[in-house]
Enzyme design. Structure first.
Site, mmCIF file in Angstrom:
data_model
loop_
_atom_site.group_PDB
_atom_site.id
_atom_site.type_symbol
_atom_site.label_atom_id
_atom_site.label_comp_id
_atom_site.label_asym_id
_atom_site.label_seq_id
_atom_site.Cartn_x
_atom_site.Cartn_y
_atom_site.Cartn_z
ATOM 1 C CG HIS A 138 14.890 -2.071 -35.113
ATOM 2 N ND1 HIS A 138 14.402 -1.806 -36.368
ATOM 3 C CD2 HIS A 138 14.451 -1.069 -34.326
ATOM 4 C CE1 HIS A 138 13.707 -0.682 -36.323
ATOM 5 N NE2 HIS A 138 13.716 -0.223 -35.098
ATOM 6 C CE LYS A 545 21.165 5.075 -44.713
ATOM 7 N NZ LYS A 545 20.135 5.719 -45.493
#
EC number: 4.1.1.31
Length: 879
Positions: A138, A545
């Site tokens: 990531h 999120k």
């Protein structure tokens, strides 16, 4: 603790002094004086001096373009040096002597002994221990590999300086080396000039395996065995595999068009090449060591009569590994292999069996101390890493598989599969999975997108069983998503079962996880192939999120609990795979606390967890740090299984349901409901500029033209961390708690804090986030970068943040954040002095950058990138 903290401060001071000398030599006294003046103003500003605060703003607001790079670099590099000193302190001799961590394995075993825990139960639980770390690429690792290597060497110097018997000459030599390393770092560009490819990312991961985990795993297993011997009175079996390493590097193609089937194949070849290289080094040393002449009769019968029997066996392995290295080197260089597959090592047992025979023979001949030396370490490495170095996960988004099957269906005239009802999809997939005839016509030419999916499945089919750990389906929503992947693997000719892992990510998908898995388990064909074993991945990033931290956390907990209950009822062995990150908005928390806050029985089949981005370096980057990380993980898993946390009381569940609903409504009301939110977000954070930073190979957005919903969870969190509002990690949580307390339920909330690890960990995570946030700095971003008509949004959010801080303090009965962890509070206070100038400089640079984006001064762009990496270093957990 005071002496230990004093040593840490002294190390930071020494590194800072050497950095100052380097800057003076490289840039001159005037620049050093400017930097020192900014540092003093920042320190005084933090101490509450309003004049110093204004002077700091004026100085950084008027800084010339030619001075911005050295100033930004100075504060950024100091924060990197602080991180090195802090990382070293956790493994220093002084730290080890100062405290025996209550979270360590040895302390856990002491507690188990005091509580008269069943030795048999402990024995059984230790032998089932499994820590599987999945390394991912990531894009939050902002530090270049060139600098990471220098940082490791600086760490080694600090270790040498800790010896109190050094002569003055020896100390001077080490300090000169330190100064040189800091100078090398200063004269190295900290910003990558090109975005890394997926192959570069994989090489970074394998370098970390080689430089740290290769040493750490055998060392941890030795410590684990010594602890078991001390407290349980027995040695662990040599073939025990409590640690496994897997990787997404080269296998994770979700949203990354650069990870192709060819890249996956290349990374798999490279992993085998690197494994052969590392084992060859080990085996060559072992050949020097095993010069003994005596062996057991069984060993002689199997390998023949030789003067030095062990060397004979080991040298044969050395020849095979040399051939293996050449074979994969040829493949990587696109040459015809010089050796055949029959001459090389392709499976773990080809290494394990002869070496284990050596081990047993040495023990039978009274040479246990020799058997338990380097040979045992190599056996442990074979168990953990194998001849593939790590297993690889393949990950792809669910709709890509649906689209591929839909394209096949259209070609053979069976309609539009993507529009079918779920029951019809399942019926079709089960029928095809049970059929012996192929579905895909031989001469069919698929679209490039579908060809890529099919090619990936073919690469999997070419691998031996165990090379690919599992196939993860992101955004999994239905049973057909899982069955579709099984069908594609069957069509590619995969001759064995590969675990197909649904990843449940959004709030709605987490809530539906039990229903989806029930449907799957009701399919006879499916139950037949999984052999009563199932892995399910829980997504932390996208759920937070989607719904905010509090609602996401409770949905994750409930989903895990429901899946544990379902699989226990059906007699299926469940492994939960946790997609955690380094930040609170992505499920990050101190490892021990996070694991003990999991639902009861959710860790009984071990832990599988992603280690992401910069957290790989912080937690695993040095052998001693990695050993400590393994120790903490092992201790937490064993404690969770032997001394499980309490089941939540019905009234706690009711409160969590209320908190979840209220916090989700507040979060979505701001992020989705306010039409001004997206333009505010884009102005108040460096979100758009972040895409220019060549961090990882994966694009920041799933859809380049989309809004916040298309932005990946990592850059979403990274952007808010930069402007110190830290919004994804707290929005909605504190306000929801406040509302519930105002309804007269404060006593229940306090009891949850005191008695329920799940809830107390969430409050602790909030406290950590609040201690790193800063409303004044966030306001500077607004006033300089945001249109006035949008200021109300920032003002409302900052007011909410301040109210939330007071709410959390009322729960912890403290007057200041982090009062119970003073060394963390001190660390944050020290970092703020260096991070504040970077934040204020970033505001100024963003203003200059956006004034004329078509003609940006290269120094402004470079300095802006440095502030981004510097703030990331200051905050520690970035994305």
């Amino acid at each position: 603790m005071t002496q230990e903290y004093s040593t840490l401060r002294n190390n930071i001071s020494m590194l800072g002094r050497f950095l100052g000398e380097t800057i003076n030599d490289a840039q001159g006294e005037d620049i050093l004086e400017l930097i020192e003046n900014i540092r003093k103003l920042s320190r005084n500003s933090r101490a509450g001096d309003d004049k110093a605060r204004q002077a700091l703003l004026d100085t950084l607001g008027s800084i010339s373009n030619e001075n911005i790079i050295p100033v930004a670099r100075a504060f950024s590099q100091f924060l990197n040096l602080t991180n090195i000193a802090e990382q070293y302190q956790t493994i220093s001799r002084e730290h080890s002597l100062a405290q025996s961590s209550s979270q360590s394995l040895s302390e856990l075993f002491k507690r188990l002994k005091e509580q008269n825990a069943s030795v048999e139960e402990v024995h059984k639980t230790v032998e089932k221990l499994l820590i599987e770390l999945v390394l991912t690429a990531h894009p939050t690792e902002t530090t270049r590999r060139s600098l990471i290597h220098k940082h490791i060497e600086i760490n080694k110097c600090l270790s040498k300086l800790e010896h109190h018997d050094l002569t003055e000459k020896e100390r001077n030599i080490i300090e000169r080396l330190l100064l040189r390393l800091i100078a090398e770092a200063w004269h190295t560009n900290e910003i990558r000039t090109v975005r890394p490819t997926p192959f570069d990312e994989a090489k970074w991961g394998f370098a970390m395996l080689e430089n740290s985990l290769w040493q750490a795993v055998p060392e941890f297993l030795r410590q684990l065995n010594e602890t078991a011997r001390e407290f349980l009175g027995y040695d662990l079996p040599v073939g025990l595999k409590p640690v496994r390493i897997s990787s997404w590097m080269g296998g994770d193609r979700d949203g990354n068009p650069f990870v192709t089937a060819q890249i996956t194949k290349k990374v798999l070849y490279f992993a085998r090449w690197k494994a052969a290289d590392l084992f060859l080094q080990d085996i060559s040393k072992l050949a020097d060591e095993l010069s003994m002449m005596k062996c057991s009769d069984e060993f002689r019968d199997k390998y023949g009569e030789h003067l030095e029997p062990y060397r004979f066996v080991v040298k044969n392995l050395r020849n095979q590994l040399t051939a293996t290295l050449a074979y994969f080197d040829d493949h990587l260089s696109n040459r015809t292999p010089r050796v055949s597959e029959s001459e090389i090592i392709l499976e773990d047992n080809q290494l394990w069996e002869p070496l284990y025979d050596c081990y047993q023979s040495l023990i039978q001949c009274g040479m246990r101390i020799i058997a338990n030396g380097s040979l045992l370490d190599i056996l442990h490495r074979i168990s953990c890493f194998g001849v593939t170095l790590s297993q690889m996960d393949i990950r792809q988004e669910s709709t890509r598989h649906t689209d591929a099957i839909a394209e096949i269906m259209r070609y053979i005239g069976l309609g539009d599969y993507s529009q079918w009802m779920e029951d019809d999809k399942q019926a079709f997939l089960i029928r095809e999975l049970s059929s012996r005839r192929p579905l895909i016509p031989q001469n069919w030419t698929p679209s490039p997108e579908t060809k890529e999916i099919l090619d990936t499945c073919k690469v999997i089919a070419q691998q031996k069983q165990g090379v690919i750990a599992c196939y993860v389906i992101s955004m999994a929503r239905s049973a057909s998503d899982v069955l579709a992947v099984h069908l594609l693997l069957k069509e590619a000719g995969v001759p064995y079962h590969i675990p197909v892992v649904p990843l449940f990510e959004t709030l709605e998908d987490l809530d539906a996880a039990e229903k989806v898995m029930t449907q799957l388990f009701n399919v006879g064909w499916y139950r037949g192939v999984i052999n009563n074993r199932q892995m399910v991945m829980i997504g932390y990033s996208d759920s937070a999120k989607d719904a905010g931290m509090m609602a996401a956390s409770w949905a994750q907990y409930r989903a895990q609990e429901a899946l544990v209950n379902l699989t226990e009822k059906l007699g299926i062995e469940l492994t939960l795979f946790h997609g955690r990150g380094g930040t609170i908005g992505r499920g990050g928390a101190p490892a021990h606390a996070a694991l003990l806050s999991q639902p009861p029985r959710s860790l009984k089949n071990g832990l599988r967890v992603t280690e992401q981005g910069e957290m790989i370096r912080f937690k695993l980057g040095l052998p001693a740090v990695a050993v400590e990380t393994f120790d903490l993980y092992a201790s937490a898993i064993l404690e969770a299984n032997l001394l499980p946390p309490p089941e939540p009381k019905p009234e706690w569940r009711t409160i969590m349901d209320e908190l979840s609903t209220i916090s989700c409504d507040i979060y979505r009301g701001v992020v989705r409901g306010d039409k001004d939110f997206v333009p505010y977000f884009r102005s108040a954070t460096p979100e758009q500029e972040l895409s220019k930073l060549p961090l990882g190979s994966r694009p920041a957005k799933r859809n380049p033209n989309g809004g916040v919903e298309s932005l990946r969870a990592i850059p979403w969190i990274f952007a808010w961390m930069q402007n110190r509002l830290m919004l994804p990690a707290w929005l909605g949580a504190g306000a929801a708690i406040r509302q519930v307390i105002e309804q007269g339920k404060g006593d229940i909330i306090h009891k949850m804090c005191e008695n329920w690890p799940f809830f107390s960990t969430r409050i602790g995570m909030l406290e950590m986030v609040f201690s790193k946030s800063d409303t004044w700095l966030s306001q500077q971003y607004d006033q300089r970068l945001v249109k006035k008509e949008l200021w109300y949004l920032g003002e409302n959010l900052r007011k909410q943040l301040e109210d939330d801080i007071q709410t959390v303090l009322s729960l912890s009965h403290q007057s200041e954040l982090m009062s119970d962890l003073p060394w963390i509070a001190d660390s944050i206070a020290l970092r703020n002095i260096y991070t504040d100038p970077l934040n204020l400089l970033q505001v100024e640079l963003l203003h200059r950058f956006r004034e004329n984006p078509e003609q940006v001064n290269p120094d402004v762009e470079q300095a802006l990138m440095i502030t981004i990496t510097g703030i990331a270093a200051g905050m520690r957990n970035t994305g």
